[in-house]
Design a protein around this motif. Structure first.
Motif, PDB file in Angstrom:
ATOM      1  N   PRO A  16     100.379  56.468 -14.353  1.00 56.85           N
ATOM      2  CA  PRO A  16     101.139  56.799 -15.562  1.00 56.85           C
ATOM      3  C   PRO A  16     101.525  55.563 -16.363  1.00 56.85           C
ATOM      4  CG  PRO A  16     102.044  57.923 -13.642  1.00 56.85           C
ATOM      5  CD  PRO A  16     101.058  56.919 -13.127  1.00 56.85           C
ATOM      6  N   SER A  17     101.512  55.709 -17.669  1.00 55.78           N
ATOM      7  CA  SER A  17     101.912  54.641 -18.586  1.00 55.78           C
ATOM      8  C   SER A  17     103.075  55.138 -19.425  1.00 55.78           C
ATOM      9  CB  SER A  17     100.739  54.268 -19.493  1.00 55.78           C
ATOM     10  OG  SER A  17     101.187  53.713 -20.708  1.00 55.78           O
ATOM     11  N   VAL A  18     104.113  54.310 -19.574  1.00 59.90           N
ATOM     12  CA  VAL A  18     105.263  54.754 -20.366  1.00 59.90           C
ATOM     13  C   VAL A  18     104.876  54.954 -21.827  1.00 59.90           C
ATOM     14  CG1 VAL A  18     106.970  53.741 -18.825  1.00 59.90           C
ATOM     15  CG2 VAL A  18     106.064  52.361 -20.704  1.00 59.90           C
ATOM     16  N   ASP A  23     103.943  59.049 -25.971  1.00 61.35           N
ATOM     17  CA  ASP A  23     103.041  59.739 -26.890  1.00 61.35           C
ATOM     18  C   ASP A  23     103.036  61.240 -26.597  1.00 61.35           C
ATOM     19  OD1 ASP A  23     100.680  59.747 -28.841  1.00 61.35           O
ATOM     20  OD2 ASP A  23      99.739  60.579 -27.044  1.00 61.35           O
ATOM     21  N   TYR A  24     103.045  61.594 -25.317  1.00 57.78           N
ATOM     22  CA  TYR A  24     103.091  63.006 -24.922  1.00 57.78           C
ATOM     23  C   TYR A  24     104.376  63.662 -25.414  1.00 57.78           C
ATOM     24  CZ  TYR A  24     103.837  67.072 -21.911  1.00 57.78           C
ATOM     25  OH  TYR A  24     104.114  68.340 -21.444  1.00 57.78           O
ATOM     26  N   ALA A  37     101.577  64.559 -16.116  1.00 58.63           N
ATOM     27  CA  ALA A  37     102.211  64.990 -14.868  1.00 58.63           C
ATOM     28  C   ALA A  37     103.540  64.273 -14.676  1.00 58.63           C
ATOM     29  CB  ALA A  37     101.284  64.717 -13.692  1.00 58.63           C
ATOM     30  N   ALA A  38     103.555  62.959 -14.917  1.00 57.55           N
ATOM     31  CA  ALA A  38     104.804  62.201 -14.772  1.00 57.55           C
ATOM     32  C   ALA A  38     105.826  62.643 -15.815  1.00 57.55           C
ATOM     33  CB  ALA A  38     104.522  60.706 -14.897  1.00 57.55           C
ATOM     34  N   SER A 213     105.548  54.292 -12.537  1.00 58.65           N
ATOM     35  CA  SER A 213     104.660  54.018 -13.663  1.00 58.65           C
ATOM     36  C   SER A 213     104.488  52.513 -13.791  1.00 58.65           C
ATOM     37  CB  SER A 213     105.251  54.600 -14.953  1.00 58.65           C
ATOM     38  OG  SER A 213     106.339  53.813 -15.407  1.00 58.65           O
ATOM     39  N   ASP A 214     103.983  52.059 -14.952  1.00 61.38           N
ATOM     40  CA  ASP A 214     103.766  50.634 -15.139  1.00 61.38           C
ATOM     41  C   ASP A 214     105.027  49.897 -15.569  1.00 61.38           C
ATOM     42  OD1 ASP A 214     103.921  51.775 -17.604  1.00 61.38           O
ATOM     43  OD2 ASP A 214     101.999  51.050 -18.351  1.00 61.38           O
TER      44      ASP A 214
END
Length: 264
Positions: A16-18, A23-24, A37-38, A213-214
């Motif tokens: 996962p990327s913040v 954006d989601y 999912a995250a 996440s990152d």
């Protein structure tokens, strides 16, 4: 695994990327299954997270339009994320077609997509860099922006992903030191100041998700957020919930502080 042309081959779309989670939340399309999912796990603990992201983006829109009205025609957007769904250059150039914008992010997908979007826009570009690498960022920004004139520096929903050990206050001060008088700084920063005990328990679960996440979360208090503006002149109404900063209409309050200040 999703295969899209705008995704660099070095990107691990299973982590996962913040930036892509954000954006989601904004309703964008540049995110992957791991990001969704995250993000959905966060929504289980904080059902209003998408509304908070949208309120944050609304704050950005109001700030950019206000600064353009003050004569600012160049912007440095640090930790910009994926520049979709109402990005800075669209807002600024709508009011001033000559406005210049430099986006900065360490997320390859964000920068790759930004440069694709900006291919036909000579007044906007994106730099792949970490906002903490101030010298590198400023060197790249000077290729587009004129630092002898006022610049609007935007750090929107990014500093709560910078831990104290990485010296975020020093990084912000370093940017401001290079800016001329009349420049502006706008920041939004998530906080748990207003949470109840039950909500703090949920927030702890949210932090665990982001830690996978990152970028891990570092929440700060009102006083700690205000400290970023040391030496500057805060615009009214000061450091407030983003919904309360010169709103166009009433929105439910969110746990994100926002403020704008001018360099004297």
């Amino acid at each position: 695994m999703e295969e899209l042309k705008w995704v660099p081959s070095t990107v691990d779309v299973t982590r996962p990327s913040v930036a892509r989670m954000y954006d989601y939340y904004l309703g964008g399309s540049h995110n992957f299954e791991a990001d969704r999912a995250a993000a959905k796990q966060v929504e289980q603990h904080f059902p209003g997270v998408a509304q908070s992201a949208q309120a944050n983006r609304s704050f950005l829109r109001r700030v950019v339009r206000h600064l353009v009205a003050q004569g600012v025609d160049q912007f440095l957007d640090l930790g910009s994320g994926i520049p979709t769904v109402g990005n800075v250059h669209e807002i600024a150039q709508q009011d001033n077609p000559d406005a210049r914008v430099v986006y900065v992010d360490f997320e390859p997908v964000a920068v790759s997509h930004a440069n694709a979007l900006l291919a036909d826009n000579p007044n906007a570009s994106a730099i792949l860099a970490d906002l903490r690498a101030t010298s590198s960022v400023l060197k790249g920004a000077r290729e587009v922006l004129d630092f002898s004139r006022p610049v609007g520096v935007l750090i929107i929903a990014a500093l709560h992903f910078v831990p104290d050990s990485d010296k975020p206050y020093e990084a912000v001060a370093s940017y401001l030191a290079d800016l001329p008088s009349g420049s502006y700084l706008a920041i939004t920063h998530a906080s748990w100041d207003s949470l109840s005990d039950d909500e703090r328990a949920e927030a702890t679960e949210i932090k665990k998700i982001y830690n996978s996440s990152d970028n891990a979360l570092t929440m700060r208090t009102h006083a700690e957020v205000t400290r970023f503006f040391d030496g500057m002149d805060l615009l009214e109404p000061g450091v407030v919930a983003v919904n309360d900063w010169r709103p166009d209409f009433y929105e439910d309050r969110t746990g994100i502080y926002g403020a704008v200040a001018r360099k004297p």
